[in-house]
Motif scaffolding. Structure first.
Motif, short mmCIF file in Angstrom:
data_model
loop_
_atom_site.label_atom_id
_atom_site.label_comp_id
_atom_site.label_asym_id
_atom_site.label_seq_id
_atom_site.Cartn_x
_atom_site.Cartn_y
_atom_site.Cartn_z
N LEU A 99 0.81 -1.21 0.00
CA LEU A 99 0.00 0.00 0.00
C LEU A 99 0.84 1.26 0.00
N LEU A 140 -6.31 -4.22 8.21
CA LEU A 140 -6.65 -4.31 6.79
C LEU A 140 -8.07 -3.83 6.55
N TYR A 143 -8.04 0.00 6.54
CA TYR A 143 -7.48 0.61 5.33
C TYR A 143 -8.39 0.43 4.12
N GLN A 144 -9.25 -0.58 4.15
CA GLN A 144 -10.17 -0.78 3.03
C GLN A 144 -11.25 0.29 3.01
N ASP A 155 -7.25 -0.91 -6.58
CA ASP A 155 -7.76 -0.75 -5.23
C ASP A 155 -9.27 -0.92 -5.19
N GLU A 231 -2.42 -6.57 -1.02
CA GLU A 231 -1.90 -5.60 -0.07
C GLU A 231 -0.42 -5.82 0.24
#
Length: 244
Positions: A99, A140, A143-144, A155, A231
């Motif tokens: 990322l 995770l 961050y999504q 993405d 990722e």
């Protein structure tokens, strides 16, 4: 955490590991968000032995992240439950290697998909703490939630995959309950044996929550494929070849 369940090691605690040729040592580099705002500094690198490579940056966050005072994404709704709230002394986060990108001219790491608020809403931990799979999944998930308006097609595909996964889980739950209670008709007032409870959306939601919690357990995602996710693709993290 028991040694056999440990997924990640700080690179400086592995005497037989060193950074591979072609990869920069970014420890001490600033980390910037999508708006070119400093969110912290790389303090260490986290290695997965099975993958035989660095998979996370260990980042000491900037004071502005702590001062934002946002509760971490994923905190339980009940106000009396506080285990997901960042506590004093928790000032580190992990960032998957896939990322981020590098600015080797000015020696800093940056991400073009995560903003300051998302970093502020990410659960933190104490320097040197053990990282378990439950924490990895929570980070995770945080961050999504990045700004999809600035995300590239890769993405957006990750985001859509998560949506599709939830749809598949719900469908599998419905099929499971349908198999064990074929008398139930969803969305109708059909009479049935009172000793056999009707399956409704509340039950489905509870089961989905249970499955979601199981996804966070070490034994569920303790497999060889976890770090093959996009990722953790480190192609953009390698040093650039002059002239390319």
């Amino acid at each position: 955490m028991a040694e056999q369940n440990k997924h990640l090691y700080y690179i400086d605690e592995l005497s037989d590991y060193k950074i591979s040729d072609g990869y920069p040592d970014v420890r001490g580099w600033d980390v910037k968000d999508i708006d070119n705002r400093v969110i912290g500094k790389v303090d260490n690198l986290l290695v997965n032995k099975e993958a035989e490579r660095v998979v996370y940056l260990d980042v000491e966050v900037d004071k502005s992240i702590i001062d934002a005072k946002y509760d971490p994404y994923g905190r339980p709704v009940q106000t009396e439950v506080r285990e997901f709230v960042n506590k004093d002394g928790e000032n580190h986060i992990i960032i998957p290697i896939g990322l981020v990108d590098l600015n080797e001219d000015s020696n800093y790491v940056y991400t073009d998909i995560i903003d300051h608020r998302t970093f502020s809403e990410t659960k933190r931990y104490r320097k040197g703490g053990n990282i378990n799979r439950a924490y990895e999944n929570q980070v995770l998930g945080s961050y999504q939630r990045r700004r999809t308006g600035s995300a590239d097609s890769r993405d957006l595909d990750v985001f859509k995959d998560e949506i599709r996964l939830r749809e598949i889980i719900r469908e599998e739950i419905r099929r499971y309950h349908h198999d064990i209670d074929k008398d139930v008709t969803y969305g109708t007032l059909e009479t049935h044996d009172a000793s056999r409870p009707r399956v409704d959306d509340d039950v489905l939601i509870e089961d989905e929550i249970e499955l979601s919690q199981r996804r966070s357990n070490d034994e569920v995602y303790d497999d060889d494929n976890f770090y093959k996710r996009r990722e953790f693709d480190d192609k953009r993290f390698k040093k650039r070849t002059p002239g390319l």
